[in-house]
Design an enzyme around this catalytic site. Structure first.
Site, mmCIF file in Angstrom:
data_model
loop_
_atom_site.group_PDB
_atom_site.id
_atom_site.type_symbol
_atom_site.label_atom_id
_atom_site.label_comp_id
_atom_site.label_asym_id
_atom_site.label_seq_id
_atom_site.Cartn_x
_atom_site.Cartn_y
_atom_site.Cartn_z
ATOM 1 N N GLN A 145 6.227 -11.418 7.236
ATOM 2 C CA GLN A 145 5.681 -12.117 8.546
ATOM 3 C C GLN A 145 4.905 -11.050 9.386
ATOM 4 O OE1 GLN A 145 8.932 -13.804 11.018
ATOM 5 N NE2 GLN A 145 7.697 -13.173 12.616
ATOM 6 N N SER A 162 4.328 1.246 7.728
ATOM 7 C CA SER A 162 4.205 2.706 7.163
ATOM 8 C C SER A 162 3.231 3.807 8.073
ATOM 9 C CB SER A 162 3.015 2.357 6.025
ATOM 10 O OG SER A 162 3.718 1.436 5.043
ATOM 11 N N HIS A 188 9.403 -3.315 3.191
ATOM 12 C CA HIS A 188 8.669 -3.735 1.732
ATOM 13 C C HIS A 188 10.244 -4.107 0.887
ATOM 14 C CE1 HIS A 188 5.507 -0.609 3.180
ATOM 15 N NE2 HIS A 188 4.874 -1.667 2.875
ATOM 16 N N MET A 237 0.897 -1.310 -0.141
ATOM 17 C CA MET A 237 0.115 -0.018 -0.037
ATOM 18 C C MET A 237 0.836 1.308 -0.132
ATOM 19 S SD MET A 237 -3.416 -1.026 1.844
ATOM 20 C CE MET A 237 -2.815 -0.769 3.593
ATOM 21 N N ASP A 243 2.670 -9.202 8.904
ATOM 22 C CA ASP A 243 1.240 -9.642 8.939
ATOM 23 C C ASP A 243 1.021 -10.966 8.928
ATOM 24 O OD1 ASP A 243 -0.040 -6.766 8.483
ATOM 25 O OD2 ASP A 243 1.768 -6.528 7.259
HETATM 26 P P1 AMP Z 1 1.738 -2.880 3.594
HETATM 27 O O1 AMP Z 1 2.000 -1.811 2.575
HETATM 28 O O2 AMP Z 1 1.587 -2.566 4.946
HETATM 29 O O3 AMP Z 1 0.353 -3.575 2.942
HETATM 30 O O4 AMP Z 1 2.496 -4.064 3.521
HETATM 31 C C1 AMP Z 1 2.899 -4.525 2.132
HETATM 32 C C2 AMP Z 1 3.730 -6.053 2.585
HETATM 33 O O5 AMP Z 1 5.079 -5.661 3.215
HETATM 34 C C3 AMP Z 1 3.170 -6.952 3.339
HETATM 35 O O6 AMP Z 1 3.331 -8.346 2.798
HETATM 36 C C4 AMP Z 1 3.746 -6.691 4.646
HETATM 37 O O7 AMP Z 1 3.665 -7.701 5.546
HETATM 38 C C5 AMP Z 1 5.178 -6.309 4.417
HETATM 39 N N1 AMP Z 1 5.553 -5.617 5.483
HETATM 40 C C6 AMP Z 1 5.301 -4.571 5.986
HETATM 41 N N2 AMP Z 1 6.008 -4.148 7.219
HETATM 42 C C7 AMP Z 1 7.040 -4.939 7.136
HETATM 43 C C8 AMP Z 1 8.231 -5.168 8.172
HETATM 44 N N3 AMP Z 1 8.453 -4.297 9.032
HETATM 45 N N4 AMP Z 1 9.184 -6.314 7.712
HETATM 46 C C9 AMP Z 1 8.667 -7.119 6.603
HETATM 47 N N5 AMP Z 1 7.688 -6.868 5.833
HETATM 48 C C10 AMP Z 1 6.947 -6.085 5.873
#
Ligand code: AMP
Length: 287
Positions: free
Chosen positions: A157, A195, A46, A39, A159
């Site tokens: 991981q 984020s 990411h 997102m 999420d």
């Molecule tokens: P989001 O943009 O928050 O929807 O996250 C996109 C992807 O990045 C999802 O698969 C999350 O689990 C992963 N993600 C978010 N934060 C982290 C983090 N700190 N470490 C590893 N992966 C992450």
């Protein structure tokens, strides 16, 4: 002799048709594709998924799409950060091949019905505090997989429950994609990157550290004979931290998300809390 750095150009698509046309050429040339759905408001978490995708597949696709159907609070959707210029630059620097950044109308034609019954998994933990959230997540991931048709897709991981939900959808619908779970990237002091961290005030940022501290404490003190003890101690730590409102702390079976039991082969500690006005989640694998 001068050295030349050849920066490969990031290709940006905002429509499904153009992206699909390009990806069909990629596939026709025999290359594999790795997909990182996000997102946006990109951080090292990411980018670590992207690095994995680059290692395991030939062509990497990152999507940035703030999916309205997974937000149960419209204010949360409105205030979700959208720094697209900085994100594009980060993807370019990280060597991503393709950015898919569609407008909402490209993904949702109008009101549409989506529901996939994956059983109780969607209602536990996060599901209890964010009703409907995982239906929205499955809806958008299903659409994105359908558009990108990746060989492999990379999720964090961070999420944990989301990964389980998506795995369940993929196996129920027999979708031909390999799912890869990547470890949590943390700030040097332990805070899981997110984020949403940019919304934390200086005080919130300090208070937020209690989440990873409590998780690590639970990991260190976990005794399979008394799983409740580590949970209670962690809850106590978080509830006594100022500015922090605990939603749940669970020491769960990693396959069912029910409370861990002596037969659990995987055990994970998961937490969700509001720190100031910001809702944060985190977890650690205990076994
Ligand atoms: P989001 O943009 O928050 O929807 O996250 C996109 C992807 O990045 C999802 O698969 C999350 O689990 C992963 N993600 C978010 N934060 C982290 C983090 N700190 N470490 C590893 N992966 C992450």
């Amino acid at each position: 002799m001068p050295t030349f750095v050849i920066a490969l150009q990031l290709k940006i698509f905002t429509t499904k048709n153009e992206l699909q046309q390009y990806l069909s050429e990629v596939r026709a040339s025999g290359k594999t594709t790795g997909f990182v759905p996000t997102m946006g408001a990109l951080h090292q978490g990411h980018l670590s998924l992207l690095a994995q995708a680059r290692q395991q597949t030939d062509v990497t696709v990152c999507s940035i799409f703030v999916n309205p159907t997974q937000f149960n609070d419209p204010k949360d959707l409105d205030k979700y950060p959208r720094p697209i210029a900085a994100d594009t630059e980060k993807l370019q620097q990280a060597g991503c091949d393709i950015l898919f950044n569609p407008p909402v109308t490209e993904i949702y034609a109008g009101d549409e019905h989506w529901h996939l019954d994956i059983g109780e998994l969607e209602h536990l933990l996060e599901g209890e505090f964010r009703p409907g959230h995982y239906q929205g997540v499955m809806q958008v991931v299903h659409k994105l997989f359908d558009i990108v048709k990746p060989d492999a897709a990379f999720f964090g991981q961070k999420d944990y429950q989301q990964f389980m939900v998506i795995s369940r959808m993929v196996s129920q619908l027999q979708m031909p994609v390999k799912l890869v779970m990547c470890p949590i990237e943390r700030e040097p002091d332990g805070l899981a990157m997110s984020s949403r961290n940019i919304h934390l005030t200086i005080d919130d940022r300090r208070h937020a550290l209690i989440l990873s501290k409590a998780l690590y404490q639970a990991q260190a003190s976990f005794d399979p004979a008394h799983p409740e003890a580590a949970k209670q101690q962690a809850e106590q730590m978080i509830t006594s931290e100022p500015g922090t409102q605990l939603e749940y702390f669970a020491i769960a079976d990693g396959d069912t998300l029910h409370p861990a039991n002596p037969k659990s082969t995987k055990i994970v500690a998961l937490v969700a809390a509001k720190v100031g006005a910001t809702r944060l989640i985190d977890n650690v694998i205990i076994k």
